[in-house]
Design an enzyme around this catalytic site. Structure first.
Site, mmCIF file in Angstrom:
data_model
loop_
_atom_site.group_PDB
_atom_site.id
_atom_site.type_symbol
_atom_site.label_atom_id
_atom_site.label_comp_id
_atom_site.label_asym_id
_atom_site.label_seq_id
_atom_site.Cartn_x
_atom_site.Cartn_y
_atom_site.Cartn_z
ATOM 1 N N HIS A 56 1.544 6.894 -2.127
ATOM 2 C CA HIS A 56 0.332 7.098 -1.331
ATOM 3 C C HIS A 56 0.610 8.295 -0.424
ATOM 4 O O HIS A 56 1.761 8.507 -0.027
ATOM 5 C CB HIS A 56 0.062 5.921 -0.402
ATOM 6 C CG HIS A 56 -0.162 4.616 -1.083
ATOM 7 N ND1 HIS A 56 0.848 3.781 -1.451
ATOM 8 C CD2 HIS A 56 -1.313 3.984 -1.427
ATOM 9 C CE1 HIS A 56 0.348 2.701 -2.012
ATOM 10 N NE2 HIS A 56 -0.960 2.791 -2.015
ATOM 11 N N ASP A 59 2.779 7.281 2.413
ATOM 12 C CA ASP A 59 4.167 6.855 2.142
ATOM 13 C C ASP A 59 5.106 8.023 2.441
ATOM 14 O O ASP A 59 6.285 7.842 2.724
ATOM 15 C CB ASP A 59 4.385 6.482 0.660
ATOM 16 C CG ASP A 59 3.557 5.290 0.220
ATOM 17 O OD1 ASP A 59 3.087 4.533 1.090
ATOM 18 O OD2 ASP A 59 3.371 5.134 -1.004
ATOM 19 N N MET A 90 2.096 9.875 -10.732
ATOM 20 C CA MET A 90 0.877 9.270 -10.176
ATOM 21 C C MET A 90 0.884 9.374 -8.655
ATOM 22 O O MET A 90 1.927 9.285 -8.028
ATOM 23 C CB MET A 90 0.826 7.793 -10.615
ATOM 24 C CG MET A 90 -0.341 6.995 -10.099
ATOM 25 S SD MET A 90 -0.050 6.214 -8.491
ATOM 26 C CE MET A 90 0.354 4.550 -8.987
ATOM 27 N N GLU A 183 -7.911 0.292 -10.039
ATOM 28 C CA GLU A 183 -7.107 -0.938 -10.022
ATOM 29 C C GLU A 183 -7.880 -2.074 -9.371
ATOM 30 O O GLU A 183 -8.278 -1.991 -8.216
ATOM 31 C CB GLU A 183 -5.805 -0.678 -9.253
ATOM 32 C CG GLU A 183 -4.933 -1.908 -9.108
ATOM 33 C CD GLU A 183 -3.605 -1.613 -8.412
ATOM 34 O OE1 GLU A 183 -3.267 -0.422 -8.224
ATOM 35 O OE2 GLU A 183 -2.912 -2.576 -8.046
ATOM 36 N N LYS A 185 -8.483 -6.091 -8.035
ATOM 37 C CA LYS A 185 -7.780 -7.225 -7.425
ATOM 38 C C LYS A 185 -8.855 -8.178 -6.907
ATOM 39 O O LYS A 185 -9.835 -7.718 -6.320
ATOM 40 C CB LYS A 185 -6.890 -6.721 -6.285
ATOM 41 C CG LYS A 185 -6.010 -7.804 -5.678
ATOM 42 C CD LYS A 185 -5.013 -7.204 -4.685
ATOM 43 C CE LYS A 185 -4.172 -8.286 -4.063
ATOM 44 N NZ LYS A 185 -3.207 -7.753 -3.077
ATOM 45 N N GLU A 219 -3.017 -4.577 -13.067
ATOM 46 C CA GLU A 219 -1.753 -5.079 -12.508
ATOM 47 C C GLU A 219 -1.551 -6.532 -12.916
ATOM 48 O O GLU A 219 -2.453 -7.361 -12.755
ATOM 49 C CB GLU A 219 -1.749 -4.953 -10.980
ATOM 50 C CG GLU A 219 -0.505 -5.624 -10.388
ATOM 51 C CD GLU A 219 -0.326 -5.451 -8.893
ATOM 52 O OE1 GLU A 219 -0.499 -4.326 -8.399
ATOM 53 O OE2 GLU A 219 0.003 -6.457 -8.226
ATOM 54 N N HIS A 222 -2.457 -9.127 -10.223
ATOM 55 C CA HIS A 222 -3.860 -9.243 -9.828
ATOM 56 C C HIS A 222 -4.694 -10.011 -10.849
ATOM 57 O O HIS A 222 -5.535 -10.831 -10.472
ATOM 58 C CB HIS A 222 -4.453 -7.856 -9.567
ATOM 59 C CG HIS A 222 -3.735 -7.114 -8.468
ATOM 60 N ND1 HIS A 222 -4.040 -5.830 -8.118
ATOM 61 C CD2 HIS A 222 -2.714 -7.493 -7.651
ATOM 62 C CE1 HIS A 222 -3.239 -5.449 -7.128
ATOM 63 N NE2 HIS A 222 -2.423 -6.450 -6.839
ATOM 64 N N ASP A 247 0.394 -1.428 -13.759
ATOM 65 C CA ASP A 247 1.262 -1.911 -12.682
ATOM 66 C C ASP A 247 1.968 -3.179 -13.153
ATOM 67 O O ASP A 247 1.349 -4.249 -13.302
ATOM 68 C CB ASP A 247 0.440 -2.221 -11.415
ATOM 69 C CG ASP A 247 0.121 -0.960 -10.611
ATOM 70 O OD1 ASP A 247 0.466 0.152 -11.072
ATOM 71 O OD2 ASP A 247 -0.458 -1.096 -9.518
ATOM 72 N N ASP A 257 -0.708 -12.503 -3.587
ATOM 73 C CA ASP A 257 -0.238 -11.406 -4.458
ATOM 74 C C ASP A 257 1.284 -11.291 -4.321
ATOM 75 O O ASP A 257 1.786 -10.708 -3.369
ATOM 76 C CB ASP A 257 -0.921 -10.116 -3.987
ATOM 77 C CG ASP A 257 -0.610 -8.915 -4.858
ATOM 78 O OD1 ASP A 257 -0.259 -9.102 -6.039
ATOM 79 O OD2 ASP A 257 -0.721 -7.792 -4.347
ATOM 80 N N ASP A 259 3.751 -9.943 -6.399
ATOM 81 C CA ASP A 259 4.433 -8.675 -6.738
ATOM 82 C C ASP A 259 5.929 -8.876 -6.997
ATOM 83 O O ASP A 259 6.757 -8.081 -6.523
ATOM 84 C CB ASP A 259 4.247 -7.631 -5.608
ATOM 85 C CG ASP A 259 2.802 -7.191 -5.426
ATOM 86 O OD1 ASP A 259 2.000 -7.333 -6.365
ATOM 87 O OD2 ASP A 259 2.468 -6.695 -4.334
ATOM 88 N N ASP A 293 5.044 -2.039 -9.833
ATOM 89 C CA ASP A 293 4.424 -2.192 -8.514
ATOM 90 C C ASP A 293 4.859 -3.550 -7.985
ATOM 91 O O ASP A 293 4.095 -4.514 -7.980
ATOM 92 C CB ASP A 293 2.900 -2.094 -8.608
ATOM 93 C CG ASP A 293 2.272 -2.131 -7.230
ATOM 94 O OD1 ASP A 293 3.022 -1.996 -6.241
ATOM 95 O OD2 ASP A 293 1.049 -2.311 -7.128
HETATM 96 C C1 GLT Z 1 -0.632 -1.873 -2.519
HETATM 97 C C2 GLT Z 1 -1.243 -2.781 -3.568
HETATM 98 C C3 GLT Z 1 -0.972 -2.339 -4.939
HETATM 99 C C4 GLT Z 1 -1.594 -1.023 -5.274
HETATM 100 C C5 GLT Z 1 -1.017 0.097 -4.500
HETATM 101 C C6 GLT Z 1 -1.827 1.348 -4.773
HETATM 102 S S1 GLT Z 1 -0.840 -0.228 -2.836
HETATM 103 O O1 GLT Z 1 0.740 -2.105 -2.424
HETATM 104 O O2 GLT Z 1 -0.741 -4.100 -3.353
HETATM 105 O O3 GLT Z 1 -1.369 -3.283 -5.887
HETATM 106 O O4 GLT Z 1 -1.293 -0.744 -6.622
HETATM 107 O O5 GLT Z 1 -2.738 1.628 -3.778
HETATM 108 MN MN MN Z 2 -0.099 -6.730 -6.289
HETATM 109 MN MN MN Z 3 -0.841 -2.468 -7.855
#
Ligand code: GLT
Ligand code: MN
Ligand code: MN
Length: 391
Positions: A56, A59, A90, A183, A185, A219, A222, A247, A257, A259, A293
């Site tokens: 980003h 970042d 990206m 993306e 979510k 993702e 998500h 992702d 979420d 991750d 991600d």
């Molecule tokens: C954030 C989010 C991710 C996105 C990123 C891109 S930022 O961490 O949880 O799923 O992919 O903006």
């Molecule tokens: Mn996520």
């Molecule tokens: Mn993501």
């Protein structure tokens, strides 16, 4: 001894600065790890065999940096990337941290917020291009509501469309070689987020002025939060020619979420996903980044972050080997070989009244077909045996 699972740049593994740089903050507690310098992160990524880094705008560049500070940060970062052989495929915009975005960016009711979001995104696109990015991600984390009555959901969608159309024109006008990846979510940080799944995104994209420039960035976590099959979502995006980025991480269904490290919660789904991406079961191989991600658990120190990052890549490569073995297994091949019937197949598409007649006169015994088992239990067990390494 050479390690056949060791990640190599050809594997196209990428991480976000926000992933390996995640200091372990959560809603209930502060950072547990020090903030790491983006240049150091890049050097370490190069060392462990990653191909690229994504970011980003904020970042890398603080929200309130001056123009000269920005330029110095960018040139130091470019030097670190070059020195480490790391590319930036990206880039994206942080449209969620600053309080101005507390009720959305492109969907906010206040036109000044929407103007600021466009301006910030154009600057971040310029940065992405400067760093060599070819894909630009849009994650509308704050584009949603807790209080539904504040905005007509139709206005929200129209505003996102206006924003995307404007930014596509900006990219074209600048002559940039850049594609957008949207993306989805379903929720978090908002109670409900607009365009909550990859399926919603795929439809929305078709309503844009330059839909050819826009695809999706699904993702794992998500789609799983929404209780959906990630493999089906990615498959549909690939079939539509709309998989522009991906992702990778892992997630338990019905949770926040998470991750988590790729493959950690759902190795079978991860294997099935890799089959699709690598084309081991047929179809074109995904040529883009394998982007993680995900972030290390809050229990970890900086060393644990690198264990996490190595783990994502190693699991991918192990599962890739298993996917190849599964699809090369003669018993599997025989079970899933396409059934070709040259009499019936042509009747199943391209309507004509003659085909209607021919379909009606076909001899089909529904009871006999209905009484025949398909053997998918055996097939699934074969998949398990390959996954578990016993075959
Ligand atoms: C954030 C989010 C991710 C996105 C990123 C891109 S930022 O961490 O949880 O799923 O992919 O903006
Ligand atoms: Mn996520
Ligand atoms: Mn993501």
């Amino acid at each position: 001894m050479t390690d056949r699972y060791a990640p190599k740049p050809e594997d196209r593994f990428t991480f976000g600065l926000w992933t390996v740089g995640n200091p372990g903050r959560d809603p209930f507690g502060p950072s547990v790890r020090p903030t790491q310098d983006p240049c150091d992160l890049v050097r370490k990524l190069g060392e462990i065999g990653a191909w690229g880094v994504n970011l980003h705008d904020n970042d890398l560049i603080p929200f309130d940096a001056t123009a000269s500070q920005r330029d110095r940060i960018v040139s130091d970062f470019q030097a670190a990337c070059e020195e480490s052989g790391i590319v930036v495929p990206m880039a994206t915009t942080n449209l969620f941290s600053h309080p101005i975005f507390k009720d959305g960016a492109f969907t906010a009711n206040d036109p000044k917020v929407r103007a600021f979001a466009l301006r910030k995104t154009m600057d971040a696109i310029d940065l992405g291009i400067e760093l060599g990015a070819k894909t630009y991600v849009f994650w509308g984390g704050r584009e949603g509501t807790e209080v539904e009555a504040c905005r007509d959901p139709r206005s929200a969608i129209k505003r996102i469309r206006d924003g995307m159309n404007f930014l596509c024109e900006y990219v074209k006008d600048q002559g940039y070689d850049l594609r957008f990846a949207l993306e989805a979510k379903p929720n978090e940080p908002r109670g409900d987020i607009y365009l909550p799944t990859t399926g919603h995104m795929l439809h929305f994209i078709e309503t844009l002025d330059h839909s050819e420039m826009v695809g999706v960035n699904p993702e794992v976590a998500h789609e799983t939060m929404a209780g959906l099959s990630f493999v089906h979502g990615v498959g549909q995006a690939m079939e539509a020619g709309k998989l522009f980025h991906i992702d990778l991480n892992s997630q338990k269904i019905g949770r926040y979420d998470q991750d988590f490290r790729f493959g950690a919660e759902d190795p079978k789904q991860a294997l099935l996903l890799i089959r699709l991406l690598e084309g081991t079961g047929g179809g074109e191989r995904w040529q883009g980044s394998r982007h993680f991600d995900a972030h290390a658990h809050r229990t970890e120190d900086v060393e644990g972050v690198w264990d996490f990052a190595r783990g994502c890549m190693r699991t991918y490569n192990i599962l890739k080997e298993r996917a190849h073995a599964f699809d090369a297994d003669p018993e599997v091949k025989e079970m899933i070989a396409e059934v070709v019937d040259s009499t019936i197949d042509p009747l199943l598409k391209d309507y004509s009244p003659e085909k209607v007649e021919a379909l009606r006169s076909l001899a089909i015994d529904p009871d006999a077909i209905g009484a025949t088992g398909l053997g998918w239990e055996r097939l699934d067990q074969l998949l398990m045996e390959h996954l578990l390494g016993t075959r």
